[in-house]
Write an enzyme that holds these catalytic residues in place. Structure first.
Site, PDB file in Angstrom:
ATOM      1  N   GLY A  13       0.837  -1.197   0.000  1.00  7.72           N
ATOM      2  CA  GLY A  13       0.000   0.000   0.000  1.00  7.72           C
ATOM      3  C   GLY A  13       0.870   1.245   0.000  1.00  7.72           C
ATOM      4  O   GLY A  13       1.925   1.289   0.635  1.00  7.72           O
ATOM      5  N   LEU A  29      -1.205   7.341   2.491  1.00  6.76           N
ATOM      6  CA  LEU A  29      -0.459   8.139   3.464  1.00  6.76           C
ATOM      7  C   LEU A  29       0.351   7.259   4.390  1.00  6.76           C
ATOM      8  O   LEU A  29       1.533   7.529   4.640  1.00  6.76           O
ATOM      9  CB  LEU A  29      -1.431   8.991   4.281  1.00  6.76           C
ATOM     10  N   ALA A  30      -0.251   6.203   4.926  1.00  3.51           N
ATOM     11  CA  ALA A  30       0.464   5.363   5.885  1.00  3.51           C
ATOM     12  C   ALA A  30       1.577   4.574   5.192  1.00  3.51           C
ATOM     13  O   ALA A  30       2.720   4.554   5.661  1.00  3.51           O
ATOM     14  CB  ALA A  30      -0.511   4.426   6.587  1.00  3.51           C
ATOM     15  N   ARG A  87     -19.448  13.498  13.238  1.00  2.00           N
ATOM     16  CA  ARG A  87     -20.106  12.950  12.050  1.00  2.00           C
ATOM     17  C   ARG A  87     -21.254  12.000  12.375  1.00  2.00           C
ATOM     18  O   ARG A  87     -22.289  12.037  11.725  1.00  2.00           O
ATOM     19  CB  ARG A  87     -19.064  12.205  11.202  1.00  2.00           C
ATOM     20  N   SER A 121     -16.731  17.898   1.670  1.00  2.99           N
ATOM     21  CA  SER A 121     -15.932  17.982   2.896  1.00  2.99           C
ATOM     22  C   SER A 121     -16.685  18.545   4.095  1.00  2.99           C
ATOM     23  O   SER A 121     -17.465  19.479   3.995  1.00  2.99           O
ATOM     24  CB  SER A 121     -14.722  18.875   2.643  1.00  2.99           C
ATOM     25  N   HIS A 134     -20.651   9.326   6.723  1.00  5.84           N
ATOM     26  CA  HIS A 134     -20.325  10.752   6.691  1.00  5.84           C
ATOM     27  C   HIS A 134     -21.576  11.562   6.352  1.00  5.84           C
ATOM     28  O   HIS A 134     -22.274  11.240   5.394  1.00  5.84           O
ATOM     29  CB  HIS A 134     -19.236  10.995   5.646  1.00  5.84           C
ATOM     30  N   GLU A 139      -5.771   3.266   7.985  1.00  8.16           N
ATOM     31  CA  GLU A 139      -7.168   2.829   8.064  1.00  8.16           C
ATOM     32  C   GLU A 139      -7.274   1.302   8.171  1.00  8.16           C
ATOM     33  O   GLU A 139      -8.277   0.778   8.663  1.00  8.16           O
ATOM     34  CB  GLU A 139      -7.955   3.326   6.836  1.00  8.16           C
ATOM     35  N   ARG A 152     -14.732   8.294  14.044  1.00  7.48           N
ATOM     36  CA  ARG A 152     -13.532   9.103  13.818  1.00  7.48           C
ATOM     37  C   ARG A 152     -13.917  10.560  13.657  1.00  7.48           C
ATOM     38  O   ARG A 152     -14.875  10.874  12.956  1.00  7.48           O
ATOM     39  CB  ARG A 152     -12.798   8.628  12.562  1.00  7.48           C
TER      40      ARG A 152
END
Lengths: 637, 262
Positions: free
Chosen positions: A40, A43-44, A330, A284, A266, A425, A435
């Protein structure tokens, strides 16, 4: 099985600092000898691969995309939280920690969350140093905005493209290491199994998506950063390629899956318009800084929004939650939108939408200022709906967005399979049952840049890792099982595209295990999912062969995994007979539809062990202790 | 608005990079106008699968215009005729009922076809790898507010950084030049103080890599800007040329004062 979270001793403020000193180190000259696989490149994954390579490890990075820059982190819009307190509004590491534990409805580990809050400030420093063009004030310093569940402004952003800019920062660092020869990049490779040798995770099986070849890769440790499973609902804000395959296959090899029912719906997405849709699009949460959420006070009021006078509008979030207003978390915002629509107050053709109205903000700040802050989001809305949100209010409705559950990991971010680390995630660790906005980017980068570089060294230094080659029987066995599953898919030769089964599964998941769940509905889902799975294996059509680029085969493989995983998600939701965060069991509520936790029976992480497809998974519980944030009924009034 | 539409699709089929390609014609009917272009292709593929035929390979992922994966030439234009739009954000309401729609892959020497409408764009990654970064390791960064950056510079950097790396600029250019892509990265980092220490080195290395990979030269046709779904300006090309000129004249390792962004 005893789940040892390995949380270090000491006060919450000092745990991570002290632990960093306690951990064993790998000599700089020896790092090169350790090969680490990172699957992957979001970001991580990208931040982990780059940082590990900078330290000197021999890193192999895998992505199923054509380029590491395509990972779905790129689509994150609003921002990234950090306890910098630049606006002087009372923020601190402790407040970010507190907000996150409370926002997650007390179902996350305190120690992990505190570490996340501590690291948050370093992330911003590092990203600025990489050249991430965050929004700035005229004085040249960084700007902040507000997100849900917090009463301070701690969110850093780059227009509505924060995820893109942070990912490009990590991607560029990764590509720099590729250029230096420290990372070997494997694109268009899909991970289809992990290989466990003598109890240690020692490699992966991937399919080369261009040639169809199955490849074996060995390493001293494996890092999975393969994202969330929101596409189990078919319609979600996730990219169409997002899948559960990597984590699910690891689960089938023994890694525990934690809290799969913790999924985030969301509140602000563009509503569903028809059966043909392949995905939904998020607007957003940052829009709730300036947009006001409302519905008409009278059911069936079909007047166009500008004709409805102020006195006949129900600003339900502002009225019910005066302290947080439109910026409640959320789960709360979503539930309330559903409630008003269930009462018949919803707007638009389907009645499944509420207004997000910018007319006040445009009057107050001017159209230019609003365009500067949210221009790309307004444009996206316009393209999809053919309506101009500068002139008419947006219509929004909740949609599946993020998954808090994931593979179980300890404080080192290692799963119960030694050597298998899980980041971002894909793990379950920091967000509990809900979250907060702008915390996913924070967690992905904290895991990749600042946690795994320490903890993986500790693992490598404190364990004996004998040499292994890819002709070891465990590799042969894993490759054979991947091959067998692929052949089985190609051999069905039915006449239905895999997508049809995916839609069926998604409908069951959304109807019975979506924003509100109850025992009877969950039982129906537990009954229906195996039937869809059975039909899939009888009727699916996968054309072509396994010997070249075959997207139908790739997609069918991912859907087959969702058809197994979905059952576990529902089982977890069925077993957790309390409401918490995004997991709303109708049987457990208080006041006007607020989630009512049952701390006596469910103050734990539910970690499931695989027992075979169609067999009931075994539940293991990791108790959660709250020593620093008092367990209370969450209130945003 | 809810009237269903019909189309004749002409889809490019090519077994692999070494085979000859040809168009396959498919009739689509009952398409709702608020269906996206890619959802319409999904339907075409599902029809093929039901008939036991192989679906046409095309790539997409986020379907909201940010990941840069989708890459189709629609009626001769990369991402179709809507300005500032990726093909995944193109909707069928933008086409006339009964229209013929021709769909082709990116066509450029540096982006060889893998299959049908899928091309290999890894050349872009190689260009970034050659210099499209700030050489900073994790861990040692100063406080994020230690250096003030003029808002206009941060904004221009962001304009350039909005590039999604899709390659439409290359597909649109008669020379298959990658100048807009490369200049966007050079300009993004060149506008920020963090990008100054490597400014000359970066531009020279990225341009060299671009040439080496078989992209053509810029002949100021500006097709790239017109095709760019993020509407990145060709002004960045001018800035890159200036940086490249200075760097070539003065050498890439010259110590450079932080004379601001430019």
């Amino acid at each position: 099985m005893i789940l040892d979270s390995k949380i270090p001793p000491g006060s919450i403020e000092n745990k991570w600092t002290d632990y960093k000193f306690q951990m064993k180190l790998v000599n700089p000259a020896n790092k090169r000898k350790h090969k680490i696989i990172v699957v992957g490149t979001g970001l991580a994954g990208a931040s982990a691969a780059a940082s590990l390579a900078e330290l000197g490890y021999n890193v192999h990075s895998f992505t199923f995309h054509d380029s590491p820059r395509r990972a779905h982190s790129i689509a994150a819009q609003g921002g990234i939280n950090a306890a910098k307190n630049y606006p002087n509004d009372g923020d601190s590491v402790h407040r970010l920690f507190y907000d996150t534990v409370k926002g997650g409805d007390f179902r996350a580990r305190e120690a992990n969350v505190h570490r996340l809050a501590e690291i948050s400030t370093q992330i911003i420093d590092h990203c600025v140093a990489q050249g991430v063009p965050f929004a700035r004030e005229y004085g040249g310093l960084l700007d902040n905005r507000s997100f849900g569940g917090a009463q301070v402004s701690r969110t850093f952003y780059a227009r509505g493209q924060t995820g893109q800019q942070l990912l490009l920062g990590a991607y560029q660092s990764l590509m720099r290491q590729v250029g230096l020869g420290a990372v070997k990049l494997h694109t268009r490779r899909e991970m289809l199994d992990v290989v466990v040798v003598d109890g240690q995770t020692r490699g992966i099986i991937v399919r080369n998506l261009v040639t169809g070849e199955l490849e074996r890769h060995e390493a001293d440790a494996v890092v999975l950063a393969t994202g969330g499973y929101g596409r189990v609902f078919y319609l979600s804000t996730n990219a169409v390629g997002c899948n559960v395959t990597a984590t699910w296959r690891a689960h089938k090899r023994g890694a525990l899956f934690a809290n799969p029912c913790f999924t985030q719906i969301h509140p602000t997405c563009i509503p569903v318009t028809g059966d043909h849709q392949s995905k939904l699009t998020l607007m957003s949460e940052s829009l709730r800084n300036d947009g006001r959420v409302w519905v008409p006070k009278t059911a069936g009021d079909k007047r166009s929004p500008e004709k409805i006078p102020e006195s006949e509008r129900f600003y339900f979030l502002e009225e019910k939650y005066p302290s947080f207003g439109n910026l409640v978390p959320r789960d709360v915002a979503s539930r309330n939108a559903k409630q008003v629509c269930d009462q018949g107050l919803g707007v638009g053709e389907t009645g499944l939408a509420v207004y997000l109205d910018f007319s006040d903000a445009i009057k107050r700040l001017g159209k230019d200022k609003i365009a500067e802050k949210y221009g790309n989001l307004f444009q996206m809305y316009d393209k999809i709906t053919d309506e101009n949100p500068y002139q008419v209010p947006m219509r929004i409705y909740p949609a599946v967005h993020y998954t808090m559950g994931g593979l179980w990991v300890d404080y080192n971010l290692m799963s119960n399979l030694p050597g298998l680390h899980v980041l971002g995630e894909a793990n379950f660790s920091d967000h509990g049952a809900n979250r907060l906005g702008a915390s996913a980017l924070m967690q992905g980068l904290a895991d990749g840049y600042f946690i795994i570089p320490h903890t993986i060294g500790h693992y490598l230094a404190s364990n004996k890792i004998p040499k292994v080659t890819t002709d070891h029987p465990a590799f042969v066995d894993a490759e054979n099982s991947v091959k067998a599953r692929q052949d089985k898919l190609l051999a069905v030769k039915g006449n239905k595209p895999a997508m049809e089964f995916h839609r069926q599964l998604g409908k069951v998941m959304w109807d019975y295990c979506g924003m509100a769940r109850n025992e009877a509905g969950l039982k129906i889902a537990l009954d229906e999912i195996p039937k869809i799975r059975e039909a899939f294996w009888k009727e699916v059509s996968v054309t072509g062969s396994g010997q070249d680029l075959n997207m139908a085969l790739e997609e069918a493989g991912r859907i087959a995994d969702f058809l197994e995983f979905g059952e576990l998600l529902v089982l977890d939701a069925y077993t957790r007979r309390e409401s918490c965060g995004g997991h709303f069991r109708e049987e457990s509520q208080v006041g006007e539809g607020e989630a009512l936790r049952d701390d006596n029976n469910f103050c734990h992480v539910a970690a499931w062990e695989f027992k075979g497809v169609g067999q009931k998974s075994e539940l293991h519980k990791e108790p959660l202790a709250f020593d620093n944030v008092h367990l209370t009924q969450r209130s945003y009034k | 608005m809810n009237q269903k539409l019909s189309f004749l699709l002409r889809l490019w089929r090519q077994k692999d990079g070494n085979s000859q390609g040809k168009f396959q014609e498919i009739r689509m009917k009952d398409i709702p106008p608020d269906m996206s272009f890619l959802e319409m292709l999904d339907e075409a593929n599902n029809d093929l699968i039901r008939k036991g035929e192989e679906p046409v390979a095309f790539e997409s992922d986020c379907r909201e215009g940010i990941c840069g994966t989708c890459s189709l030439v629609v009626n001769g234009l990369p991402h179709g005729s809507d300005p500032g739009t990726t093909v995944c954000q193109l909707f069928m309401r933008r086409f006339n009922d009964g229209a013929t729609i021709t769909v082709e892959p990116w066509r450029a020497k540096a982006f060889p076809v893998i299959k049908d409408l899928v091309t290999d764009r890894s050349a872009f990654d190689q260009i970034i790898s050659a210099g499209g970064f700030v050489s900073v390791n994790t861990g040692g960064a100063p406080d994020a507010n230690a250096t003030a950056i003029r808002k206009c510079d941060a904004d221009t950097a962001m304009d350039a950084a909005a590039c999604i790396g899709c390659g439409a600029c290359v597909a649109a250019c008669p020379n298959a030049s990658a100048m807009l892509f490369v200049s966007a990265k050079v300009s993004h980092l060149g506008h920020l103080p963090q990008g100054q220490p490597e400014r000359e080195r970066r531009v020279v290395r990225m341009v060299q890599k671009m040439d080496e990979l078989g992209f053509g030269n810029c002949s100021n046709r500006y097709e790239c800007e017109a095709a760019c779904p993020k509407e990145i300006s060709v002004e960045h090309i001018a800035r890159m040329n200036r940086d490249y000129g200075f760097a070539s004249l003065l050498g890439t390792e010259r110590e450079r004062g932080n004379s601001g962004a430019g």
